[in-house]
Structures are given as structure tokens and as C-alpha cells.
Design a protein around this motif. Structure first.
Motif, short mmCIF file in Angstrom:
data_model
loop_
_atom_site.label_atom_id
_atom_site.label_comp_id
_atom_site.label_asym_id
_atom_site.label_seq_id
_atom_site.Cartn_x
_atom_site.Cartn_y
_atom_site.Cartn_z
N GLN A 144 0.84 -1.18 0.00
CA GLN A 144 0.00 0.00 0.00
C GLN A 144 0.88 1.25 0.00
OE1 GLN A 144 -2.17 -1.50 3.60
NE2 GLN A 144 -3.99 -1.13 2.37
N THR A 145 0.26 2.39 -0.15
CA THR A 145 1.05 3.62 -0.12
C THR A 145 1.67 3.83 1.26
OG1 THR A 145 -0.99 4.85 0.38
CG2 THR A 145 -0.30 4.74 -1.93
N SER A 150 0.06 -2.28 8.91
CA SER A 150 0.29 -3.72 8.81
C SER A 150 1.59 -4.10 9.53
CB SER A 150 0.37 -4.14 7.34
OG SER A 150 -0.84 -3.90 6.67
N GLN A 151 2.61 -3.28 9.38
CA GLN A 151 3.89 -3.57 10.03
C GLN A 151 3.76 -3.54 11.55
OE1 GLN A 151 5.96 -0.45 7.92
NE2 GLN A 151 7.13 -1.91 6.70
N ALA A 152 2.98 -2.61 12.06
CA ALA A 152 2.79 -2.51 13.51
C ALA A 152 2.06 -3.74 14.05
CB ALA A 152 2.01 -1.24 13.85
N LEU A 153 1.04 -4.21 13.33
CA LEU A 153 0.32 -5.41 13.76
C LEU A 153 1.23 -6.63 13.71
CD1 LEU A 153 -3.15 -5.00 12.01
CD2 LEU A 153 -2.71 -4.97 14.47
N ALA A 154 1.98 -6.78 12.63
CA ALA A 154 2.85 -7.95 12.47
C ALA A 154 3.94 -7.98 13.53
CB ALA A 154 3.46 -7.96 11.08
N ALA A 155 4.41 -6.82 13.92
CA ALA A 155 5.46 -6.74 14.93
C ALA A 155 5.01 -7.32 16.27
CB ALA A 155 5.92 -5.30 15.10
N GLY A 175 -5.23 2.78 -4.26
CA GLY A 175 -4.12 1.84 -4.19
C GLY A 175 -4.56 0.41 -4.00
N LEU A 176 -5.84 0.13 -4.27
CA LEU A 176 -6.38 -1.22 -4.17
C LEU A 176 -6.60 -1.81 -5.56
CD1 LEU A 176 -9.06 -0.52 -1.40
CD2 LEU A 176 -6.76 -1.47 -1.08
N LEU A 177 -6.74 -3.13 -5.62
CA LEU A 177 -6.99 -3.77 -6.90
C LEU A 177 -8.43 -3.52 -7.34
CD1 LEU A 177 -5.27 -7.24 -6.38
CD2 LEU A 177 -4.31 -5.19 -7.45
N GLN A 178 -8.59 -3.20 -8.62
CA GLN A 178 -9.94 -3.03 -9.16
C GLN A 178 -10.67 -4.38 -9.13
OE1 GLN A 178 -10.10 -0.79 -12.85
NE2 GLN A 178 -11.89 -1.96 -13.54
N ASP A 179 -11.94 -4.35 -8.80
CA ASP A 179 -12.75 -5.56 -8.70
C ASP A 179 -12.68 -6.36 -10.01
OD1 ASP A 179 -15.04 -7.39 -8.71
OD2 ASP A 179 -15.79 -6.26 -7.00
N ARG A 180 -12.41 -7.67 -9.89
CA ARG A 180 -12.28 -8.54 -11.06
C ARG A 180 -13.53 -8.53 -11.95
NH1 ARG A 180 -8.68 -12.73 -11.85
NH2 ARG A 180 -6.99 -12.91 -10.34
N ARG A 181 -14.68 -8.19 -11.36
CA ARG A 181 -15.92 -8.22 -12.13
C ARG A 181 -16.07 -7.00 -13.04
NH1 ARG A 181 -19.51 -9.17 -6.82
NH2 ARG A 181 -17.95 -7.63 -6.15
N LEU A 216 3.58 2.82 -4.41
CA LEU A 216 3.43 1.58 -3.66
C LEU A 216 4.80 1.13 -3.16
CD1 LEU A 216 1.03 -0.47 -5.98
CD2 LEU A 216 0.41 0.76 -3.90
N ASN A 217 4.86 0.78 -1.89
CA ASN A 217 6.11 0.31 -1.31
C ASN A 217 6.14 -1.22 -1.36
OD1 ASN A 217 7.05 2.94 -0.49
ND2 ASN A 217 5.46 2.89 1.09
N ALA A 218 6.69 -1.78 -2.44
CA ALA A 218 6.63 -3.22 -2.68
C ALA A 218 8.02 -3.85 -2.69
CB ALA A 218 5.93 -3.49 -4.00
N ASP A 219 8.07 -5.10 -2.20
CA ASP A 219 9.31 -5.89 -2.21
C ASP A 219 9.34 -6.87 -3.36
OD1 ASP A 219 10.20 -4.92 0.44
OD2 ASP A 219 8.49 -6.08 1.18
N THR A 220 8.15 -7.30 -3.80
CA THR A 220 8.07 -8.37 -4.79
C THR A 220 6.91 -8.09 -5.74
OG1 THR A 220 7.79 -10.76 -5.11
CG2 THR A 220 6.69 -9.77 -3.20
#
Length: 246
Positions: A144-145, A150-155, A175-181, A216-220
Motif C-alpha cells: 500500500q502507499t 500492517s507492520q505494527a500489527l505484524a510486529a 491503491g487497491l486492486l480493481q474488482d475482477r468483475r 506503492l512500497n513493494a518488495d516483490t
């Protein structure tokens, strides 16, 4: 940026995906664990294929939804979600152990993945399931932007996170995926897929369905190899990323 792909999604005589054609081009294989696709033999064979090409293996758990390919939202309790995550990770880990391959991360599939991104209680249940299996096993979720929540929860559960973006999916301004429909949600042109992949790799951004630039801050980067067009696009992405590093 590492390339990841959903793999091992055939089931018995039903064949899905082009795993043997895709595996040489990717870095990380998200292997189905039997709840939305795959079976014990397919899981075993896919781990073997990943080992042959020196590809990192991750578990790809889902809701128990073979008929709907894991794309149907299910009203599972958080205790059920925690247990089904642990169950599926353990199943794939057995085949990894058999072949002396480490299980390196977990990436939920389909509706469970989407629910995780929208419902904090479900994300926490998944984090608990991952942590129950092994300390410091990473969980992959959608970039996400701002990934800080999420990082705080995972920690809290000592679970490292990997953030992914998608090469072949259209994004909204949020910053979300458009609905597949909706029309255009999944790219069908090779040029679209390659261009978005390179935009993510070089600039850390995508262009939304409204034409706006979204950071977007992405690793993969997730790519899909379910048809010849997708496989050709993955080969081009891998080649372009290799050239950009040189």
C-alpha cells in the motif's frame, strides 16, 4: 524486485497454469496447499520443480473452497482461520522437508487475501497462524502507499512482512486492486503487463484506472502464468529487470 507466481494449482486430472514453462523465470513460488487447488501429488511435484530451478517456496493457503477456487468469501471464525492457516502451512512444509527445501514465506490466496487486507481481525488471525507454525516466517500481503499499520500489527507477533504489487491487475486511486468483475480489472495485453511491471520496478508506482500515479512500497512483484501470453510477458519482465540491474 523479486518475481512471485501462484503455482501448483492443478487438481488431479484438472490442469491449471503452465508451471513448467513459468518456473525458470520466477524467484518465488506460491504453492497451493490443497484448500482452493492442488492435491498431495501436485504439491510434491511443484516443490520438486521449484527445487530444480532454485526457486524459493512459499505456502499459498486459502479458505476451504475447492469449488470456488478460493475466490468466495466465507464466514469463518478467527479461530478457524488461524487453524486452517496452520494446517495448510504444515501440509506444504512436509513436502519441503522431504526434499530438503526451506519453506520461506506464506501468501494467502484469493478471498482470504482480500479479506486480510480489509479486515484487521482476519489479518491478526492469519498472523497468529503463521507465528504458531514458526517464529520469523514472513507473511506476504498487498503493498500500500503506507504499510505502517500492517507492520505494527505484524510486529506484535514477530512476523516479518513482504509486500507485493501486481503486474497484471489494474489499481484504483485508493491503491487497491480493481474488482475482477469490472472491465479492465485484469490486463490482457502483454504490453500493459510489462509496462506496469517496469513502472513498479523503476519508480515504485502504478497508474490507476483514473490515470493517476499511485506510489506503492513493494518488495516483490506478482505475475500470473496461466496462458501463453502471460508466460511470454513474464519472460520479458525477467529479461527487462535483468538488463536494468546491469
Amino acid at each position: 524486485m523479486k518475481l512471485n507466481c501462484d503455482m501448483g494449482e492443478s487438481f488431479g486430472l484438472w490442469q491449471l497454469g503452465m508451471d513448467e514453462a513459468v518456473m525458470p523465470y520466477i524467484d518465488m513460488a506460491n504453492i497451493a496447499c490443497g484448500f482452493h487447488a492442488s492435491d498431495p501429488l501436485i504439491m510434491q511435484q511443484t516443490v520438486s520443480l521449484a527445487k530444480h530451478y532454485n526457486v524459493v517456496v512459499g505456502a499459498h493457503p486459502s479458505y476451504p473452497d475447492l469449488v470456488g477456487f478460493g475466490r468466495r468469501h466465507m464466514q469463518c471464525t478467527t479461530d478457524e482461520i488461524q487453524a486452517l492457516i496452520l494446517y495448510q502451512i504444515g501440509a506444504l512444509a512436509a513436502f519441503c522437508q522431504q526434499q530438503d527445501m526451506p519453506l520461506s514465506y506464506v501468501k494467502p490466496h484469493g478471498a482470504l487475501y482480500n479479506d486480510m487486507m480489509q479486515n484487521e481481525a482476519i489479518l491478526i488471525a492469519i498472523l497468529k497462524g503463521v507465528a504458531a507454525f514458526s517464529a520469523n516466517l514472513p507473511l506476504m500481503l498487498m503493498a500500500q502507499t503506507d504499510n505502517s499499520r500492517s507492520q505494527a500489527l505484524a510486529a506484535q507477533f514477530n512476523v516479518p512482512l513482504l509486500f507485493e504489487a501486481f503486474a497484471d491487475r489494474c489499481y484504483t486511486d485508493a491503491g487497491l486492486l480493481q474488482d475482477r468483475r469490472q472491465p479492465g480489472a485484469v490486463f490482457t495485453q502483454q504490453s500493459q503487463i510489462v509496462n506496469q511491471a517496469m513502472q513498479l520496478a523503476k519508480h515504485g508506482s502504478v497508474t490507476s484506472n483514473k490515470g493517476n500515479i499511485i506510489k506503492l512500497n513493494a518488495d516483490t512483484l506478482c505475475v500470473h502464468g496461466d496462458n501463453a501470453l502471460s508466460v511470454a510477458a513474464i519472460a520479458k519482465i525477467k529479461s527487462a529487470m535483468t538488463v536494468s540491474k546491469e
